[in-house]
Motif scaffolding. Sequence first.
Motif, short mmCIF file in Angstrom:
data_model
loop_
_atom_site.label_atom_id
_atom_site.label_comp_id
_atom_site.label_asym_id
_atom_site.label_seq_id
_atom_site.Cartn_x
_atom_site.Cartn_y
_atom_site.Cartn_z
N TRP A 173 0.82 -1.21 0.00
CA TRP A 173 0.00 0.00 0.00
C TRP A 173 0.86 1.27 0.00
O TRP A 173 0.54 2.26 -0.68
CB TRP A 173 -0.94 0.00 1.21
CG TRP A 173 -0.24 0.18 2.53
CD1 TRP A 173 0.19 -0.79 3.37
CD2 TRP A 173 0.10 1.43 3.15
NE1 TRP A 173 0.80 -0.24 4.48
CE2 TRP A 173 0.75 1.12 4.39
CE3 TRP A 173 -0.08 2.77 2.82
CZ2 TRP A 173 1.20 2.10 5.24
CZ3 TRP A 173 0.39 3.75 3.68
CH2 TRP A 173 1.02 3.41 4.88
N TYR A 174 1.97 1.25 0.74
CA TYR A 174 2.80 2.45 0.79
C TYR A 174 3.57 2.66 -0.52
O TYR A 174 3.92 3.79 -0.86
CB TYR A 174 3.76 2.40 1.99
CG TYR A 174 4.68 1.20 2.04
CD1 TYR A 174 5.89 1.20 1.35
CD2 TYR A 174 4.35 0.09 2.79
CE1 TYR A 174 6.74 0.11 1.40
CE2 TYR A 174 5.19 -1.01 2.85
CZ TYR A 174 6.38 -1.00 2.16
OH TYR A 174 7.22 -2.08 2.21
N GLU A 175 3.83 1.57 -1.25
CA GLU A 175 4.47 1.70 -2.56
C GLU A 175 3.49 2.29 -3.57
O GLU A 175 3.87 3.08 -4.44
CB GLU A 175 4.98 0.35 -3.02
CG GLU A 175 6.16 -0.15 -2.20
CD GLU A 175 6.57 -1.57 -2.53
OE1 GLU A 175 7.75 -1.92 -2.32
OE2 GLU A 175 5.71 -2.35 -3.00
N ARG A 176 2.23 1.91 -3.46
CA ARG A 176 1.20 2.52 -4.33
C ARG A 176 1.06 4.01 -4.02
O ARG A 176 0.90 4.83 -4.93
CB ARG A 176 -0.14 1.81 -4.12
CG ARG A 176 -0.19 0.38 -4.68
CD ARG A 176 -1.53 -0.26 -4.41
NE ARG A 176 -1.61 -1.60 -4.98
CZ ARG A 176 -2.04 -1.87 -6.21
NH1 ARG A 176 -2.42 -0.89 -7.00
NH2 ARG A 176 -2.08 -3.12 -6.65
N ALA A 177 1.11 4.36 -2.75
CA ALA A 177 1.03 5.77 -2.36
C ALA A 177 2.22 6.54 -2.90
O ALA A 177 2.09 7.69 -3.35
CB ALA A 177 0.95 5.88 -0.84
N LEU A 178 3.39 5.91 -2.86
CA LEU A 178 4.59 6.55 -3.38
C LEU A 178 4.47 6.78 -4.89
O LEU A 178 4.90 7.83 -5.40
CB LEU A 178 5.81 5.69 -3.08
CG LEU A 178 7.17 6.23 -3.54
CD1 LEU A 178 7.48 7.55 -2.85
CD2 LEU A 178 8.28 5.21 -3.28
N VAL A 179 3.89 5.82 -5.60
CA VAL A 179 3.69 5.97 -7.04
C VAL A 179 2.83 7.19 -7.35
O VAL A 179 3.13 7.98 -8.25
CB VAL A 179 3.04 4.70 -7.62
CG1 VAL A 179 2.53 4.96 -9.03
CG2 VAL A 179 4.04 3.55 -7.65
N ILE A 180 1.76 7.35 -6.59
CA ILE A 180 0.86 8.50 -6.81
C ILE A 180 1.61 9.81 -6.60
O ILE A 180 1.50 10.75 -7.39
CB ILE A 180 -0.34 8.41 -5.85
CG1 ILE A 180 -1.19 7.19 -6.20
CG2 ILE A 180 -1.19 9.68 -5.94
CD1 ILE A 180 -2.32 6.93 -5.22
N ALA A 181 2.39 9.88 -5.53
CA ALA A 181 3.13 11.10 -5.22
C ALA A 181 4.19 11.39 -6.28
O ALA A 181 4.29 12.52 -6.78
CB ALA A 181 3.77 10.99 -3.84
N VAL A 182 4.98 10.36 -6.62
CA VAL A 182 6.07 10.55 -7.59
C VAL A 182 5.52 10.91 -8.96
O VAL A 182 6.04 11.80 -9.64
CB VAL A 182 6.93 9.28 -7.67
CG1 VAL A 182 7.92 9.38 -8.82
CG2 VAL A 182 7.68 9.06 -6.36
#
Length: 330
Positions: free
Chosen positions: A213-222
């Motif tokens: 889930w935190y990697e998906r959140a990072l994708v959105i931010a990046v």
Amino acid sequence: MITTLLRRSLLDASKPATSINAILFHQLAPAENFRAPAMGGLRDFSKMIFEKKKTLEEEKRSGDGEKANDQGSNKWEQLIVSYWGVKPMKITKEDGTEWKWTCFRPWETYKADLTIDLKKHHVPSTLPDKLAYWMVKSLRWPTDLFFQRRYGCRAMMLETVAAVPGMVGGMLMHFKSLRRFEQSGGWIKALLEEAENERMHLMTFMEVAKPKWYERALVIAVQGVFFNAYLLGYLISPKFAHRMVGYLEEEAIHSYTEFLKELDNGNIENVPAPAIAIDYWRLEADATLRDVVMVVRADEAHHRDVNHYASDIHYQGHELKEAPAPIGYH
């Protein structure tokens, strides 16, 4: 009369809820002369189709699968086809089996050119080139720190970023072509092809590495930050933007080379290749993850060439439309 009909329908709680158009049309028009109303009726008709699909899905879940399949393949599909006039394509492979992918077609598949030179490098000489080079290098440090040796997740993150430049460049060239009433020399298609190819890399690695889930959140931010930054950079200087992507692709080649080393050393399991990769790159049926990484790395090398080439065109004082685009360069 209309008021009475409406009141009668609203007070009758035992009847299913219907729209005002349906109430009026059911009461005022003979059944054999039924025709959908001009506006509301179209929405009702679409709702009927949706409800039919929903019912079929519920029947499949409840176990009455044969009945649902029969209705789904006949009544509901015919309803969509007869109304919209768009018939789903039924595509088969060369061996006659059904083509199961909707995200790409057989004529969009290809065999990657693995003979491409992976060591080519553009030595930065001008100030914009050096700026682009060190910007890309600075992005590598936090990536190494976050993903460590988890190259599956690293590849997934890389592809979410690598698919942005082609789309941005193609979009801006598309608008420019419309504003100036001129051709693009095929570069719109070439850049969008690059974006689509990078997206297919992502679809492939999604089958290999399941993001947390935190990697998906990072994708959105990046993605949000990189899209806006690259859009601004391309508007200011296309030659700088393409040069930066060229260096980004050089880093991608390095990352996939390290990925291959981990596979060869046994640190990462060489699992069977995902089915989508086998069909997209026309791999052998017994292909493995190593084969997938090989073709993806070759793709990145081709994208490196295209973007450095595009930057060179701008540096020589020309526009991209003056040079034929490398469409289908894989």
